[in-house]
Design an enzyme around this catalytic site. Sequence first.
Site, PDB file in Angstrom:
ATOM      1  N   ARG A 193      -4.799   1.576  -5.261  1.00 30.66           N
ATOM      2  CA  ARG A 193      -4.270   0.321  -4.616  1.00 30.66           C
ATOM      3  C   ARG A 193      -4.265  -0.807  -5.756  1.00 30.66           C
ATOM      4  O   ARG A 193      -3.677  -1.738  -5.573  1.00 30.66           O
ATOM      5  CB  ARG A 193      -4.932   0.130  -3.331  1.00 30.66           C
ATOM      6  CG  ARG A 193      -4.916  -1.411  -2.910  1.00 30.66           C
ATOM      7  CD  ARG A 193      -5.004  -1.658  -1.162  1.00 30.66           C
ATOM      8  NE  ARG A 193      -6.398  -0.762  -0.804  1.00 30.66           N
ATOM      9  CZ  ARG A 193      -7.556  -1.286  -1.127  1.00 30.66           C
ATOM     10  NH1 ARG A 193      -7.584  -2.441  -1.496  1.00 30.66           N
ATOM     11  NH2 ARG A 193      -8.541  -0.623  -0.664  1.00 30.66           N
ATOM     12  N   TYR A 252      18.411 -16.850   1.392  1.00 31.29           N
ATOM     13  CA  TYR A 252      18.166 -15.445   1.862  1.00 31.29           C
ATOM     14  C   TYR A 252      17.668 -15.601   3.361  1.00 31.29           C
ATOM     15  O   TYR A 252      16.749 -16.024   3.227  1.00 31.29           O
ATOM     16  CB  TYR A 252      17.849 -14.251   1.211  1.00 31.29           C
ATOM     17  CG  TYR A 252      17.311 -13.141   1.985  1.00 31.29           C
ATOM     18  CD1 TYR A 252      18.496 -12.379   2.538  1.00 31.29           C
ATOM     19  CD2 TYR A 252      16.217 -12.618   1.836  1.00 31.29           C
ATOM     20  CE1 TYR A 252      18.268 -10.956   3.426  1.00 31.29           C
ATOM     21  CE2 TYR A 252      15.807 -11.716   2.569  1.00 31.29           C
ATOM     22  CZ  TYR A 252      16.782 -10.538   3.301  1.00 31.29           C
ATOM     23  OH  TYR A 252      16.547  -9.750   3.902  1.00 31.29           O
ATOM     24  N   ASP A 284      13.965 -16.796  -7.194  1.00 32.83           N
ATOM     25  CA  ASP A 284      14.256 -15.556  -6.702  1.00 32.83           C
ATOM     26  C   ASP A 284      15.617 -15.260  -7.715  1.00 32.83           C
ATOM     27  O   ASP A 284      16.666 -15.881  -7.409  1.00 32.83           O
ATOM     28  CB  ASP A 284      14.641 -15.352  -5.228  1.00 32.83           C
ATOM     29  CG  ASP A 284      15.362 -14.366  -4.730  1.00 32.83           C
ATOM     30  OD1 ASP A 284      15.552 -13.319  -5.641  1.00 32.83           O
ATOM     31  OD2 ASP A 284      15.146 -13.879  -3.439  1.00 32.83           O
ATOM     32  N   LYS A 324      17.392  -4.116  -5.297  1.00 34.94           N
ATOM     33  CA  LYS A 324      19.069  -4.229  -5.587  1.00 34.94           C
ATOM     34  C   LYS A 324      19.269  -3.727  -6.971  1.00 34.94           C
ATOM     35  O   LYS A 324      19.409  -2.464  -7.216  1.00 34.94           O
ATOM     36  CB  LYS A 324      19.182  -5.660  -5.642  1.00 34.94           C
ATOM     37  CG  LYS A 324      18.523  -6.463  -4.204  1.00 34.94           C
ATOM     38  CD  LYS A 324      19.029  -5.636  -2.970  1.00 34.94           C
ATOM     39  CE  LYS A 324      18.424  -6.381  -1.559  1.00 34.94           C
ATOM     40  NZ  LYS A 324      18.236  -5.691  -0.583  1.00 34.94           N
TER      41      LYS A 324
HETATM   42  C1  LIG Z   1      18.052 -12.629  -2.642  1.00 35.00           C
HETATM   43  C2  LIG Z   1      17.097 -11.891  -1.883  1.00 35.00           C
HETATM   44  N1  LIG Z   1      15.763 -11.914  -1.811  1.00 35.00           N
HETATM   45  C3  LIG Z   1      14.916 -11.319  -1.158  1.00 35.00           C
HETATM   46  C4  LIG Z   1      15.281  -9.855  -0.360  1.00 35.00           C
HETATM   47  C5  LIG Z   1      14.438  -9.364   0.146  1.00 35.00           C
HETATM   48  O1  LIG Z   1      14.087  -8.089  -0.598  1.00 35.00           O
HETATM   49  P1  LIG Z   1      13.676  -6.463   0.355  1.00 35.00           P
HETATM   50  O2  LIG Z   1      14.781  -6.347   1.096  1.00 35.00           O
HETATM   51  O3  LIG Z   1      13.700  -5.684  -0.852  1.00 35.00           O
HETATM   52  O4  LIG Z   1      12.443  -6.875   0.803  1.00 35.00           O
HETATM   53  C6  LIG Z   1      16.831  -9.846  -0.484  1.00 35.00           C
HETATM   54  C7  LIG Z   1      17.336  -8.635   0.298  1.00 35.00           C
HETATM   55  O5  LIG Z   1      18.465  -8.561   0.590  1.00 35.00           O
HETATM   56  C8  LIG Z   1      17.874 -10.547  -1.385  1.00 35.00           C
HETATM   57  O6  LIG Z   1      19.095 -10.526  -1.176  1.00 35.00           O
END
Ligand SMILES: Cc1ncc(COP(=O)(O)O)c(C=O)c1O
Length: 376
Positions: free
Chosen positions: A49, A101, A173, A198
């Site tokens: 961990r 998001y 992000d 992604k």
């Molecule tokens: C721009 C963005 N940030 C964060 C996330 C969240 O990531 P996760 O689905 O890996 O938890 C997403 C998911 O679609 C996203 O498109």
Amino acid sequence: MKSSLETIAARVGTEPDLESRALSPSIQMATTYARDESGNHSAGFVYSRLDNPTRQKLELALAELEGGAKALAFSSGMAAVNAIFQSLKPGDRILLPHDIYYGVRSLATDHFGSWGLIVDTVNMADLGQVKQALKVPTQLVWIETPSNPQLSITDIQAISDEARKVGASVVVDNTWSTPLITRPFEFGAHVVMHSITKYFGGHSDVLGGALIFAEEDAWCAKVQAIQQKAGAVLDPFSCWLTMRGIRSMAVRLERQCQSALILAEFLAGHSAIEHVHYPGLLSDPGHEIASRQMNMFGGMLSIRIKGTAEQAKRLANNLHYFANATSLGGTESLIEHRASIEGPDSKTPDNLLRISVGLESVEDLMKDLKNGLKKI
Ligand SMILES: Cc1ncc(COP(=O)(O)O)c(C=O)c1O
């Protein structure tokens, strides 16, 4: 010799293994590590961990790719976001983009209100609005560019300058761009966040997240302590899958960006389309900033059809190559009616479909959309 980003990406995890000379990293599944005769953990690993050799390899690669000092790998993008929010104190204020998001917005507003965080949203494409919002004491400014799903472009440098003036930290992000397209640390960000799920993973088969810190400072140590104590860490196999994904990321992205631009231009001229959101289009309101800030314009676009939500959903259901599914950044093309998945609080227009462009022939994708649009 200074390597280009494409070279760094292509070589992630390919250092020969010290024992076997293997050119793919081994997956270290052990949860615990033996002390040596003197009672120390001389190899530096205690318990999985806290740290793990496979995770450490990935984290070093992520820090190098993003140009940061320290990377932390989490079990999802949202676990990474959560760790940032948990590092704040009750009474701290976060400023989010109004078209962020929805998962991040809902985590902040639905769950961190009771933690005492003050959450406000602002149109980050409007610098005047951001300056006004920063008159109220603020600890964290969250940038998402291009935004999900309306591909609004935020000027990272301009917003970081304003945030720094008032002592606020900046998280970007960078999921939709990846470090191959946008370099947030060069524009003043303190932390870069990724959903590894992604483009890094790239094959829709790994769920993960990451935070990369520009400096290994007290904030970084606090977030690392949250990662290690709370344990939302990326498992060794997912770390290995992510490293494998990163090795082909540059060529995947190049193809996805080229195809996305071709599709965006085609759709922008189509009589059944009301609007195309894609920063690569000359007419896009974010085009000028995107041209300065992005090396390519990304593999994501959104379209608003001339029609109802029902017609938009019908189009998403009637395509041959685009799977009607959530997520993005994989080898396969996806399309989704975002307002439906975002639920009743969605700020997304009802006639909007989000498209993740995959690696299929762009001619096939175009034909598919052309046929689908005839039937809506
Ligand atoms: C721009 C963005 N940030 C964060 C996330 C969240 O990531 P996760 O689905 O890996 O938890 C997403 C998911 O679609 C996203 O498109």
